[in-house]
Structure formats: C-alpha cells, structure tokens
Scaffold this active site. Structure first.
Site, PDB file in Angstrom:
ATOM      1  CG  HIS A  76      43.572  32.922  36.919  1.00 44.61           C
ATOM      2  ND1 HIS A  76      43.563  33.597  35.717  1.00 44.61           N
ATOM      3  CD2 HIS A  76      43.501  33.865  37.892  1.00 44.61           C
ATOM      4  CE1 HIS A  76      43.483  34.900  35.959  1.00 44.61           C
ATOM      5  NE2 HIS A  76      43.456  35.089  37.280  1.00 44.61           N
ATOM      6  CD  GLU A  77      43.306  33.237  41.669  1.00 42.74           C
ATOM      7  OE1 GLU A  77      44.232  33.982  42.064  1.00 42.74           O
ATOM      8  OE2 GLU A  77      42.315  33.683  41.052  1.00 42.74           O
ATOM      9  CG  HIS A  80      47.585  35.673  39.895  1.00 45.98           C
ATOM     10  ND1 HIS A  80      47.928  36.648  38.980  1.00 45.98           N
ATOM     11  CD2 HIS A  80      46.229  35.580  39.854  1.00 45.98           C
ATOM     12  CE1 HIS A  80      46.834  37.119  38.409  1.00 45.98           C
ATOM     13  NE2 HIS A  80      45.785  36.487  38.919  1.00 45.98           N
ATOM     14  CG  HIS A  86      44.755  39.339  35.438  1.00 45.03           C
ATOM     15  ND1 HIS A  86      44.346  40.259  36.369  1.00 45.03           N
ATOM     16  CD2 HIS A  86      44.444  38.121  35.941  1.00 45.03           C
ATOM     17  CE1 HIS A  86      43.804  39.624  37.388  1.00 45.03           C
ATOM     18  NE2 HIS A  86      43.860  38.317  37.159  1.00 45.03           N
ATOM     19  CE1 TYR A 132      39.054  37.041  35.352  1.00 48.71           C
ATOM     20  CE2 TYR A 132      41.109  38.262  35.173  1.00 48.71           C
ATOM     21  CZ  TYR A 132      40.218  37.510  35.911  1.00 48.71           C
ATOM     22  OH  TYR A 132      40.503  37.220  37.214  1.00 48.71           O
TER      23      TYR A 132
END
Length: 175
Positions: A76-77, A80, A86, A132
């Site tokens: 996920h990071e 980015h 997101h 999310y």
C-alpha cells in the site's frame, strides 16, 4: 529504488515481501540503494504513511506500529510512492461509494478528498490494496459499495490483479 531499512530481520523480510509482490507482477524493480539521488527510506516513524509519488531525493515511508508490519501494508505504501491515491479518492469514486462526511474524524478528512485522477481507464477496484473498508478512519465513513452494500472491499493481503495492471499502465511496463 530500494529502501534504506533500519529495522529488525522480520520487519525487513515483511518489507521485502511487499516489494517482491509488486516486482513479480510489474516492471517496477527495487534495487539496493548505493549512490542514487532518488531513493526510498523506510523508517519506524509514527504510524503507516508515505508521500504521493516520487518528489526526488530521499523519500520517507513510515512503518511504525504493529498494524504496519504486514506485506500488504508495505505494498500500500509503496503504491503511494509509485503515484497511486486511495481507491476511495479517485475522481469517479462517487459512482462507487458514498462518503459519510459527518462520521469522519477531523484529522482524517484530507484522506477522503477526491483527486483529479485519470483512473488509467481501469474499473473501480473494491479489492485494491489501496481501498479501505467502511470503518477505517471513521465510524462508518463509507457506505460500500454502490449498488450492492454486501460486496466486500479493502484488503491488506497484497496487490490485486487490477493494482498490478494499473502499475504496469502508469509505468509503461508493456506487460
């Protein structure tokens, strides 16, 4: 790019697994940092976060706390840093989710703003590692999804097939 990792062996394995999850399905390769001007620096700061895109120079990825040390969180990071917002922040998100603004904790409002994204001609991905669930950062912040609220969303197991496809498209992988 390869992060500068100041962690114990298990944390390093977790982070490297996240890198491998991306590299195995895309042309993006993480290489050990030696003298490159642009590199990722994974540090145990406060919580899990990264800046969007690669601004140049050293780019910090924070992975502090028990909730951060999962390979899917690392993916996920890293996504980015590769330029991905997101999924709930896509320009077309209102067709797929409803944001319940009154339920979002004030310090997290910025995480729900829409970005002007091209979406890479890709469908909305409820299974994206960049998505999310409905109870993250609010109680509940999202009514998921439209039109069927019983479809599950969000996960931290690793990149979805569509996540890998979007990385390949954005970074001209030709896969």
């Amino acid at each position: 790019m390869w992060p500068n990792i100041w962690r114990d062996d298990m944390d390093q394995i977790t982070i490297e697994t996240g890198m491998q999850d991306i590299s195995s399905g895309t042309c993006v390769q993480f290489v050990p940092h030696s003298h490159e001007a642009n590199f990722l620096d994974v540090e145990p700061r406060n919580s899990c976060w990264s800046f969007l895109g690669q601004p140049g120079g050293s780019q910090t990825i924070s992975s502090q706390g028990p909730g951060c040390m999962w390979s899917g969180v690392a993916v996920h990071e890293f996504m980015h840093t590769l330029g991905f917002v997101h999924e709930r922040s896509r320009s077309d998100r209102d067709r797929y989710v409803t944001i319940v603004w009154d339920n979002i904790m004030q310090e997290h409002i910025h995480n729900f703003r829409k970005h002007a994204t091209s979406n890479l001609n890709s469908p909305y991905d409820y299974d994206s590692v960049m998505h999310y669930g409905s109870l993250i950062q609010a109680l509940p912040s999202l009514k998921l999804p439209k039109p069927d609220p019983y479809i599950s969303s969000g996960q931290r197991d690793g990149p979805s097939d569509l996540d890998l496809h979007k990385i390949n498209v954005l970074h001209n992988c030709g896969r």
